[in-house]
Design a protein around this motif. Sequence first.
Motif, mmCIF file in Angstrom:
data_model
loop_
_atom_site.group_PDB
_atom_site.id
_atom_site.type_symbol
_atom_site.label_atom_id
_atom_site.label_comp_id
_atom_site.label_asym_id
_atom_site.label_seq_id
_atom_site.Cartn_x
_atom_site.Cartn_y
_atom_site.Cartn_z
ATOM 1 N N ASN A 60 -21.755 7.711 13.622
ATOM 2 C CA ASN A 60 -20.576 8.253 14.290
ATOM 3 C C ASN A 60 -19.734 9.011 13.266
ATOM 4 O O ASN A 60 -19.351 8.470 12.235
ATOM 5 C CB ASN A 60 -19.754 7.109 14.901
ATOM 6 C CG ASN A 60 -18.597 7.643 15.736
ATOM 7 O OD1 ASN A 60 -18.601 8.795 16.151
ATOM 8 N ND2 ASN A 60 -17.613 6.797 15.965
ATOM 9 N N LYS A 61 -19.466 10.289 13.547
ATOM 10 C CA LYS A 61 -18.695 11.119 12.625
ATOM 11 C C LYS A 61 -17.248 11.241 13.093
ATOM 12 O O LYS A 61 -16.984 11.503 14.264
ATOM 13 C CB LYS A 61 -19.327 12.513 12.496
ATOM 14 C CG LYS A 61 -20.687 12.493 11.805
ATOM 15 C CD LYS A 61 -21.247 13.890 11.641
ATOM 16 C CE LYS A 61 -22.592 13.850 10.920
ATOM 17 N NZ LYS A 61 -23.182 15.205 10.758
ATOM 18 N N LYS A 246 -15.469 11.618 7.857
ATOM 19 C CA LYS A 246 -16.111 10.343 7.551
ATOM 20 C C LYS A 246 -17.298 10.129 8.475
ATOM 21 O O LYS A 246 -17.320 10.633 9.605
ATOM 22 C CB LYS A 246 -15.122 9.182 7.722
ATOM 23 C CG LYS A 246 -13.979 9.165 6.714
ATOM 24 C CD LYS A 246 -13.080 7.976 6.946
ATOM 25 C CE LYS A 246 -11.919 7.946 5.959
ATOM 26 N NZ LYS A 246 -11.028 6.790 6.194
ATOM 27 N N GLN A 247 -18.242 9.370 7.977
ATOM 28 C CA GLN A 247 -19.432 9.059 8.752
ATOM 29 C C GLN A 247 -19.624 7.554 8.787
ATOM 30 O O GLN A 247 -19.756 6.911 7.750
ATOM 31 C CB GLN A 247 -20.641 9.746 8.116
ATOM 32 C CG GLN A 247 -21.945 9.507 8.852
ATOM 33 C CD GLN A 247 -23.072 10.334 8.268
ATOM 34 O OE1 GLN A 247 -23.202 11.512 8.544
ATOM 35 N NE2 GLN A 247 -23.881 9.730 7.430
ATOM 36 N N LEU A 248 -19.596 6.988 9.989
ATOM 37 C CA LEU A 248 -19.823 5.558 10.162
ATOM 38 C C LEU A 248 -21.298 5.348 10.483
ATOM 39 O O LEU A 248 -21.799 5.809 11.510
ATOM 40 C CB LEU A 248 -18.952 5.005 11.287
ATOM 41 C CG LEU A 248 -17.433 5.112 11.064
ATOM 42 C CD1 LEU A 248 -16.695 4.540 12.257
ATOM 43 C CD2 LEU A 248 -17.018 4.387 9.808
ATOM 44 N N LYS A 249 -21.995 4.650 9.596
ATOM 45 C CA LYS A 249 -23.439 4.478 9.726
ATOM 46 C C LYS A 249 -23.793 2.998 9.819
ATOM 47 O O LYS A 249 -23.297 2.188 9.039
ATOM 48 C CB LYS A 249 -24.134 5.132 8.527
ATOM 49 C CG LYS A 249 -25.646 5.166 8.622
ATOM 50 C CD LYS A 249 -26.227 5.931 7.442
ATOM 51 C CE LYS A 249 -27.749 5.983 7.520
ATOM 52 N NZ LYS A 249 -28.326 6.696 6.367
ATOM 53 N N TYR A 250 -24.651 2.673 10.755
ATOM 54 C CA TYR A 250 -25.080 1.279 10.941
ATOM 55 C C TYR A 250 -25.918 0.818 9.746
ATOM 56 O O TYR A 250 -26.832 1.500 9.298
ATOM 57 C CB TYR A 250 -25.911 1.148 12.222
ATOM 58 C CG TYR A 250 -26.495 -0.234 12.427
ATOM 59 C CD1 TYR A 250 -25.671 -1.291 12.776
ATOM 60 C CD2 TYR A 250 -27.859 -0.472 12.278
ATOM 61 C CE1 TYR A 250 -26.192 -2.560 12.972
ATOM 62 C CE2 TYR A 250 -28.387 -1.730 12.474
ATOM 63 C CZ TYR A 250 -27.543 -2.773 12.822
ATOM 64 O OH TYR A 250 -28.063 -4.014 13.003
ATOM 65 N N SER A 257 -20.108 -6.366 7.517
ATOM 66 C CA SER A 257 -19.716 -5.037 7.979
ATOM 67 C C SER A 257 -20.965 -4.281 8.403
ATOM 68 O O SER A 257 -21.813 -3.964 7.580
ATOM 69 C CB SER A 257 -18.981 -4.284 6.863
ATOM 70 O OG SER A 257 -18.645 -2.988 7.304
ATOM 71 N N PHE A 259 -20.890 -1.290 10.062
ATOM 72 C CA PHE A 259 -20.681 0.144 9.956
ATOM 73 C C PHE A 259 -19.895 0.438 8.679
ATOM 74 O O PHE A 259 -18.713 0.119 8.576
ATOM 75 C CB PHE A 259 -19.923 0.679 11.177
ATOM 76 C CG PHE A 259 -20.772 0.676 12.419
ATOM 77 C CD1 PHE A 259 -21.550 1.763 12.744
ATOM 78 C CD2 PHE A 259 -20.791 -0.432 13.244
ATOM 79 C CE1 PHE A 259 -22.334 1.762 13.895
ATOM 80 C CE2 PHE A 259 -21.573 -0.444 14.395
ATOM 81 C CZ PHE A 259 -22.345 0.661 14.716
ATOM 82 N N PRO A 261 -18.101 3.019 6.259
ATOM 83 C CA PRO A 261 -17.590 4.399 6.265
ATOM 84 C C PRO A 261 -18.023 5.151 5.014
ATOM 85 O O PRO A 261 -17.800 4.703 3.901
ATOM 86 C CB PRO A 261 -16.069 4.207 6.306
ATOM 87 C CG PRO A 261 -15.825 2.842 5.775
ATOM 88 C CD PRO A 261 -17.034 2.025 6.095
ATOM 89 N N GLU A 262 -18.648 6.292 5.239
ATOM 90 C CA GLU A 262 -19.073 7.153 4.132
ATOM 91 C C GLU A 262 -18.258 8.443 4.184
ATOM 92 O O GLU A 262 -18.255 9.158 5.198
ATOM 93 C CB GLU A 262 -20.561 7.466 4.270
ATOM 94 C CG GLU A 262 -21.090 8.404 3.189
ATOM 95 C CD GLU A 262 -22.539 8.789 3.427
ATOM 96 O OE1 GLU A 262 -22.984 9.769 2.812
ATOM 97 O OE2 GLU A 262 -23.210 8.120 4.242
#
Length: 383
Positions: A60-61, A246-250, A257, A259, A261-262
């Motif tokens: 999710n971006k 930001k990119q939320l990655k599983y 955590s 997800f 945040p990257e």
Amino acid sequence: MSIKRLLRTFKVQNYWQRQGLIKYIFVFLFLGFAFRIVSVNQLDAGKVSLQEKGVKQTINKLTETARRGDILDRNGEILASSLILKKVNLDPTKVQLEYIPKLATALNMSNKKLSKILAKKRKIGSRYLIIKKNLMLTDPIISNIVKLQKEKIKDRTKVCRIKKKKDKVELLDRALSFLKVKEIKITYSNIKSCQKEKIDGLVLQEDTYRSYPKGASLAPLLGRTHRDSGIETEFNHVLAGQDGKKQLKYNQNSRGSYFIPEIISTLKHGQDIKLTIDSKIQYHAYTALEKSVKKHAADSGSAIILAANGEVLAMANYPADDPNDRSVYNAENYRNRVLSDKVEPGSTMKPFTMVLALDQNKITATADELIDVSKSIGHIKSD
């Protein structure tokens, strides 16, 4: 033979055959599931494996919009600033007809006008309609919309919908259809269902509006956003800043955590720019220039006022448009003639000649004074 003995014989008859058949069925099902598991693991979704595709679907971006910097005069007066506003976005395909009267009241519109707009958009399948924009945070419309969205169950409007329900088929007819003795035609009935619902298809979104408090007096100097002119364009790289992404990655291996945040790009708000312009001097220069151009029926006029150290205190142009009026844009009225127009060298020296004549008391600065050049101009005699 008694009935009880007959039943016992029937139960044990072909026992081993039936047990073997059940075993074969279970083995068949097991092999089928095993084959499916292997095929799913090896399945490709194009050039991407199914597992990689699944991971990508969990990404999710998020974007954080940078605030545009202000433009200030030498005294800190705001010449251009971005205001935080609100806009009302509607999905005409989702807004319930029963809610149109309430929605029209909240938007301070007539019921008839809103119904007409929604019907027109619904006809073409449009799902995006900005019905109100540039709303100040204190605008009553915002509080009306929030109140409508948060209605309690008892205050909600009853919405009626027509649903199609498959007609019931008699057991005998279904049996005959299964045996292909009789063909059954499937029919549907319209059933009206009414219940209280929240309003749908209504969203209150954040918006920004670039405001120019000094109006037309500074328009050619400042320019306007999204237009190729003025300070707004020349220093856009300083004023605009950088949106944060930001990119939320599983991540199934993370602890606690899922997800992580990257940060793709760091949020950087735009910087303010301070000019040497004095907004009060600028206003008086613009007003005097406007009167002069109108008095002499000139096409345009420009004026520049410098401080003793060479700093620009005012740079005025007329005609000019008010940049707050987004409905009008005339490129000529945003042209900074002081910087863009070519001026012949002779004309640029005339003010210095007049200043020298005034300094040596050859002329006086009276409005009715005429200079006789019929016989000579300085030491140059006319023929």
